[in-house]
Design an enzyme around this catalytic site. Sequence first.
Site, PDB file in Angstrom:
ATOM      1  N   LYS A  53       1.109  -1.400  -0.061  1.00 32.92           N
ATOM      2  CA  LYS A  53      -0.020   0.200  -0.319  1.00 32.92           C
ATOM      3  C   LYS A  53       0.819   1.463   0.076  1.00 32.92           C
ATOM      4  CE  LYS A  53      -3.753  -2.689   1.969  1.00 32.92           C
ATOM      5  NZ  LYS A  53      -4.405  -3.118   2.928  1.00 32.92           N
ATOM      6  N   GLN A  97      -5.077  -0.726   9.327  1.00 31.17           N
ATOM      7  CA  GLN A  97      -5.037  -2.544   8.997  1.00 31.17           C
ATOM      8  C   GLN A  97      -5.366  -3.544   9.778  1.00 31.17           C
ATOM      9  OE1 GLN A  97      -4.037  -3.471   6.106  1.00 31.17           O
ATOM     10  NE2 GLN A  97      -3.499  -5.193   6.031  1.00 31.17           N
ATOM     11  N   ASP A 120     -11.571   2.858   3.018  1.00 29.02           N
ATOM     12  CA  ASP A 120     -11.397   1.162   3.131  1.00 29.02           C
ATOM     13  C   ASP A 120     -13.028   0.937   2.821  1.00 29.02           C
ATOM     14  OD1 ASP A 120      -9.592  -0.633   3.300  1.00 29.02           O
ATOM     15  OD2 ASP A 120      -8.940  -0.730   5.262  1.00 29.02           O
TER      16      ASP A 120
HETATM   17  N1  GUN Z   1      -6.983  -6.605   6.212  1.00 29.47           N
HETATM   18  C1  GUN Z   1      -6.620  -7.957   5.012  1.00 29.47           C
HETATM   19  N2  GUN Z   1      -7.342  -7.213   3.863  1.00 29.47           N
HETATM   20  C2  GUN Z   1      -7.839  -6.157   4.781  1.00 29.47           C
HETATM   21  C3  GUN Z   1      -8.337  -4.375   3.962  1.00 29.47           C
HETATM   22  O1  GUN Z   1      -8.768  -4.659   2.460  1.00 29.47           O
HETATM   23  N3  GUN Z   1      -8.234  -3.213   4.620  1.00 29.47           N
HETATM   24  C4  GUN Z   1      -7.154  -3.281   5.654  1.00 29.47           C
HETATM   25  N4  GUN Z   1      -7.449  -2.525   6.788  1.00 29.47           N
HETATM   26  N5  GUN Z   1      -7.250  -4.818   6.497  1.00 29.47           N
HETATM   27  C5  GUN Z   1      -7.209  -5.716   5.219  1.00 29.47           C
END
Ligand code: GUN
Length: 283
Positions: A53, A97, A120
Site C-alpha cells: 500500500k 490494517q 477502506d
Molecule cells: N486486512 C486484509 N485486507 C484488508 C483490507 O482490505 N483493509 C484493511 N484495512 N485491512 C485488511
Amino acid sequence: MTAQLIDGNALARQIRADVRARTTALKARGIEPTLAIILVGDDPASQIYVKHKVNDSSETGLNARLERYPAAMAENDLLARIHALNADTAVHGILVQLPLPPQMDSHKVIEAIAPAKDVDGFHVSNAGALMVGQRGFWPCTPHGCLKMLDSIGYPLRGKHAVVIGRSNIVGKPMAMMLLARSATVTLCHSATRDLAALTAQADVIVAAVGKRNLLTAEMVKPGAVVIDVGMNRNDAGKLCGDVDFEGVKNVAGWITPVPGGVGPMTRAMLLVNTIEATEAAAR
Ligand code: GUN
C-alpha cells in the site's frame, strides 16, 4: 472452450495512471493527497500488505504516512490517534490494517474513523450508504471485481450472480453492488447446502471464501464469468485462489487469475478512494 483472461495487472495499471493524473492536478493546486496507514503489531501478512500500500501510493504520487505501533498498544491510545488524524486536514484517508490485536475491538476502531476519510469503506456509514444506494466509499475488493466485470463490458442486468463468502468486506458489499446493477444475486457461504446446484445456474460467480479448489469445473456453467477473490497457497507453496483454475478455464467464458487478478485491483481501488477523498475535501 478456453476462457478469456481478465488481466487485473493491466487494468490496475490503467487505474493507477488515472490516479496519477488526478494527483498531479491536485498537487498543482497545492494539495498533497495523503493516506495515513496504521499498522498495529507485527502480523507477517499485514506487514506485506502495508508495504504494498505504501509503495503503490508513492508510485502514484500519493503521500503515504505509515504509523507502526506495538502489538500491546491500548485500544484507547489507538482511538485517540484516529481522532487526531480525523481532525488533521492534511490527512485525506485513514486505513487501519486488520486484523488488530485481540485486546482491540475492530468494529469500535473502524467506527472511530471519520466516514469521509474511511477509504477502506468499512465504516457502517459507508456500508449503509452502499446498502441504500447513496454515495460513499465502497470496499476495495468488491469494487475492484465490479471494475473487472465492467472492463469486459459484461451486461449484469437480469443476470444471475452467485457470490460465495459473506464477509462484511467482500461478499456482502459485492452482493449489494451487483444488485445495484440489476443482477439477481445469490449470496452463499461455507454452510450453503448443495453449492454446486447454485453455481451451475450462475452467469457470474464470485468466489471469496479462502478455500482452495472451492470451485471446480463441474460447478460452472459453460461461458460463465468467474472472479476469484481467494488467496491461498497450494502444496508447492505457490499462491492460488479459491478456483481450480486449470479445470475451470476450460468451461468458463472469462476468468481472473491468481495472482494477477483481483489482488492488484484491490490495491488500485484503495488509491482511487484516497484520491476521491482528497478531491471531495478540496471541493
Ligand atoms: N486486512 C486484509 N485486507 C484488508 C483490507 O482490505 N483493509 C484493511 N484495512 N485491512 C485488511
